[in-house]
Structure formats: structure tokens, C-alpha cells
Motif scaffolding. Structure first.
Motif, mmCIF file in Angstrom:
data_model
loop_
_atom_site.group_PDB
_atom_site.id
_atom_site.type_symbol
_atom_site.label_atom_id
_atom_site.label_comp_id
_atom_site.label_asym_id
_atom_site.label_seq_id
_atom_site.Cartn_x
_atom_site.Cartn_y
_atom_site.Cartn_z
ATOM 1 N N GLY A 175 0.143 11.914 4.816
ATOM 2 C CA GLY A 175 -0.694 10.732 4.567
ATOM 3 C C GLY A 175 0.096 9.455 4.395
ATOM 4 N N GLY A 176 1.425 9.519 4.523
ATOM 5 C CA GLY A 176 2.284 8.354 4.345
ATOM 6 C C GLY A 176 2.859 8.297 2.934
ATOM 7 N N TRP A 177 3.907 7.516 2.805
ATOM 8 C CA TRP A 177 4.590 7.417 1.513
ATOM 9 C C TRP A 177 3.755 6.708 0.456
ATOM 10 N N ILE A 178 3.043 5.676 0.841
ATOM 11 C CA ILE A 178 2.261 4.928 -0.154
ATOM 12 C C ILE A 178 1.252 5.851 -0.813
ATOM 13 N N ALA A 179 0.483 6.564 -0.003
ATOM 14 C CA ALA A 179 -0.532 7.472 -0.547
ATOM 15 C C ALA A 179 0.112 8.610 -1.336
ATOM 16 N N ALA A 180 1.209 9.166 -0.824
ATOM 17 C CA ALA A 180 1.856 10.294 -1.500
ATOM 18 C C ALA A 180 2.360 9.894 -2.880
ATOM 19 N N ILE A 181 3.018 8.764 -2.960
ATOM 20 C CA ILE A 181 3.546 8.320 -4.256
ATOM 21 C C ILE A 181 2.416 7.913 -5.182
ATOM 22 N N ARG A 182 1.443 7.208 -4.632
ATOM 23 C CA ARG A 182 0.290 6.802 -5.449
ATOM 24 C C ARG A 182 -0.389 8.028 -6.054
ATOM 25 N N GLU A 183 -0.621 9.051 -5.215
ATOM 26 C CA GLU A 183 -1.271 10.277 -5.696
ATOM 27 C C GLU A 183 -0.391 11.032 -6.688
ATOM 28 N N ALA A 184 0.922 11.077 -6.439
ATOM 29 C CA ALA A 184 1.838 11.759 -7.362
ATOM 30 C C ALA A 184 1.842 11.086 -8.732
ATOM 31 N N LEU A 185 1.604 9.780 -8.744
ATOM 32 C CA LEU A 185 1.531 9.045 -10.012
ATOM 33 C C LEU A 185 0.161 9.170 -10.673
ATOM 34 N N GLY A 186 -0.789 9.793 -9.968
ATOM 35 C CA GLY A 186 -2.143 9.906 -10.501
ATOM 36 C C GLY A 186 -2.896 8.591 -10.420
ATOM 37 N N MET A 187 -2.537 7.766 -9.471
ATOM 38 C CA MET A 187 -3.120 6.434 -9.326
ATOM 39 C C MET A 187 -4.154 6.455 -8.193
ATOM 40 N N SER A 188 -5.299 5.870 -8.440
ATOM 41 C CA SER A 188 -6.323 5.777 -7.392
ATOM 42 C C SER A 188 -6.028 4.577 -6.495
ATOM 43 N N GLN A 189 -6.725 4.513 -5.366
ATOM 44 C CA GLN A 189 -6.591 3.345 -4.495
ATOM 45 C C GLN A 189 -7.043 2.089 -5.225
ATOM 46 N N SER A 190 -8.084 2.213 -6.057
ATOM 47 C CA SER A 190 -8.558 1.060 -6.835
ATOM 48 C C SER A 190 -7.494 0.592 -7.820
ATOM 49 N N ASP A 191 -6.802 1.564 -8.455
ATOM 50 C CA ASP A 191 -5.733 1.205 -9.398
ATOM 51 C C ASP A 191 -4.615 0.442 -8.683
ATOM 52 N N LEU A 192 -4.212 0.948 -7.504
ATOM 53 C CA LEU A 192 -3.153 0.284 -6.752
ATOM 54 C C LEU A 192 -3.619 -1.104 -6.304
ATOM 55 N N ALA A 193 -4.857 -1.190 -5.873
ATOM 56 C CA ALA A 193 -5.404 -2.483 -5.451
ATOM 57 C C ALA A 193 -5.321 -3.496 -6.594
ATOM 58 N N ARG A 194 -5.680 -3.063 -7.785
ATOM 59 C CA ARG A 194 -5.635 -3.944 -8.953
ATOM 60 C C ARG A 194 -4.205 -4.405 -9.208
ATOM 61 N N ARG A 195 -3.239 -3.503 -9.094
ATOM 62 C CA ARG A 195 -1.826 -3.853 -9.318
ATOM 63 C C ARG A 195 -1.308 -4.808 -8.250
ATOM 64 N N LEU A 196 -1.861 -4.696 -7.040
ATOM 65 C CA LEU A 196 -1.452 -5.569 -5.933
ATOM 66 C C LEU A 196 -2.226 -6.884 -5.923
ATOM 67 N N GLY A 197 -3.323 -6.923 -6.668
ATOM 68 C CA GLY A 197 -4.162 -8.127 -6.670
ATOM 69 C C GLY A 197 -4.995 -8.256 -5.405
ATOM 70 N N VAL A 198 -5.408 -7.096 -4.863
ATOM 71 C CA VAL A 198 -6.242 -7.087 -3.652
ATOM 72 C C VAL A 198 -7.441 -6.188 -3.903
ATOM 73 N N VAL A 199 -8.354 -6.126 -2.927
ATOM 74 C CA VAL A 199 -9.506 -5.236 -3.049
ATOM 75 C C VAL A 199 -9.101 -3.844 -2.551
ATOM 76 N N GLN A 200 -9.885 -2.844 -2.959
ATOM 77 C CA GLN A 200 -9.577 -1.450 -2.629
ATOM 78 C C GLN A 200 -9.532 -1.203 -1.121
ATOM 79 N N SER A 201 -10.370 -1.902 -0.356
ATOM 80 C CA SER A 201 -10.371 -1.715 1.097
ATOM 81 C C SER A 201 -9.043 -2.165 1.719
ATOM 82 N N SER A 202 -8.340 -3.082 1.069
ATOM 83 C CA SER A 202 -7.025 -3.507 1.563
ATOM 84 C C SER A 202 -5.997 -2.385 1.415
ATOM 85 N N VAL A 203 -6.119 -1.611 0.354
ATOM 86 C CA VAL A 203 -5.216 -0.470 0.159
ATOM 87 C C VAL A 203 -5.500 0.589 1.216
ATOM 88 N N VAL A 204 -6.778 0.811 1.520
ATOM 89 C CA VAL A 204 -7.147 1.760 2.574
ATOM 90 C C VAL A 204 -6.494 1.327 3.885
#
Length: 161
Positions: A18-47
Motif C-alpha cells: 500500500g506504499g510507505w505512507i500508508a504502512a507507517i501511518r497504519e503501524a503508528l495506529g494513525m487514521s487517514q483523518s489523523d494524518l490529514a489533521r497533522r498535515l493541515g489538509v482534508v482526509q481526501s488529500s491523504v487518500v
């Protein structure tokens, strides 16, 4: 990273499916919404980001921002397919063969056995007369640059005759 490169990395198991971003995000227990919030973008941008990484079209700056948000270091690595001197020597022989007599060009094109003495002689002559800066000027025709050589003879035992 191009699509071909991305497929090669996946084929040899160097990139998570699934790629490194998704793998690391999932290993950290972080949702796409959580990553989006940390990046200052909407969840669809993380997708989109994760999808572009999987397809090999992600930008380095995007990876850098994702790495920062995931508390990771981004390492972009270029690994030569062959030793650099071998690449230079191969190109030098290509340029040299394009400028010497037909027999020598045919020997290289037909992959005939060239003695190591002859190869060394050709490389030495090419190295003496073709600067590195003249090796890569292949034009749109795909032909090697023209280089003029002083008239030299083949070694007595190694050259075509």
C-alpha cells in the motif's frame, strides 16, 4: 519514482503493497483523518497522496511533508546500476567506436570477443583523446558526438588486419 521503478520495488518486496505512507501511518495506529489533521489538509488529500505514492507519481516535496507528519526521515536514493567507471568506459567506447574505422565499430556491435589488451588500448586512446565532457552529448539523432583522433595504429597483435 516512475511507475516501472515502483513496480520493481514492489516485485522485490522493497516497498509495502500500500506504499510507505500508508504502512507507517497504519503501524503508528494513525487514521487517514489523523494524518490529514497533522498535515493541515482534508482526509481526501491523504487518500490522493497515498494513491499517488502507490502509482509512482508522488512528488518528493509531498513525501517530505508526509515524513515530517509521521515523524520520519525521508531518504531519496539513487543507486547506479553498474559501477560509475564502467558506465563511463562503456560510453567512451561507444563514442570511440562511432569515430574509428568500420571494423572496430562492427566488433563492438556484434559483441565479438575483444581481447582485454585491445580493449585496454582502445580505452587508453579514447581516454587520452575524449574528455568526459564530450561523452554525453548525444543529439536527437541518437548518435554519439563526433570526435577527431590523431592517426594511430592498432597494436601489432590485437587489431583487425
Amino acid at each position: 519514482m516512475g511507475k516501472l521503478c515502483a513496480r520493481a520495488y514492489r516485485r522485490f518486496g522493497l516497498t509495502p503493497r500500500g506504499g510507505w505512507i500508508a504502512a507507517i501511518r497504519e503501524a503508528l495506529g494513525m487514521s487517514q483523518s489523523d494524518l490529514a489533521r497533522r498535515l493541515g489538509v482534508v482526509q481526501s488529500s491523504v487518500v490522493k497522496m497515498e494513491k499517488s505514492e502507490r502509482s509512482g507519481t508522488v512528488r518528493v516535496e509531498t513525501l517530505r511533508r508526509a515524513a515530517d507528519a509521521l515523524d520520519c526521515e525521508l531518504v531519496v536514493l539513487m543507486v547506479p546500476r553498474a559501477p560509475l567507471q564502467e558506465t563511463v568506459d562503456r560510453q567512451r567506447l561507444k563514442v570511440y567506436s562511432a569515430t574509428i574505422n568500420r571494423a572496430a565499430a562492427h566488433m563492438e556491435l556484434e559483441d565479438q570477443a575483444v581481447s582485454s589488451d585491445l580493449r585496454q588500448h582502445l580505452l587508453q586512446q579514447a581516454e587520452d583523446e575524449i574528455p568526459d565532457s564530450a561523452l554525453w552529448g548525444i543529439g536527437s539523432s541518437g548518435q554519439a558526438p563526433r570526435v577527431r583522433f590523431r592517426d594511430r595504429r592498432w597494436p601489432d597483435t590485437a587489431g583487425p588486419g
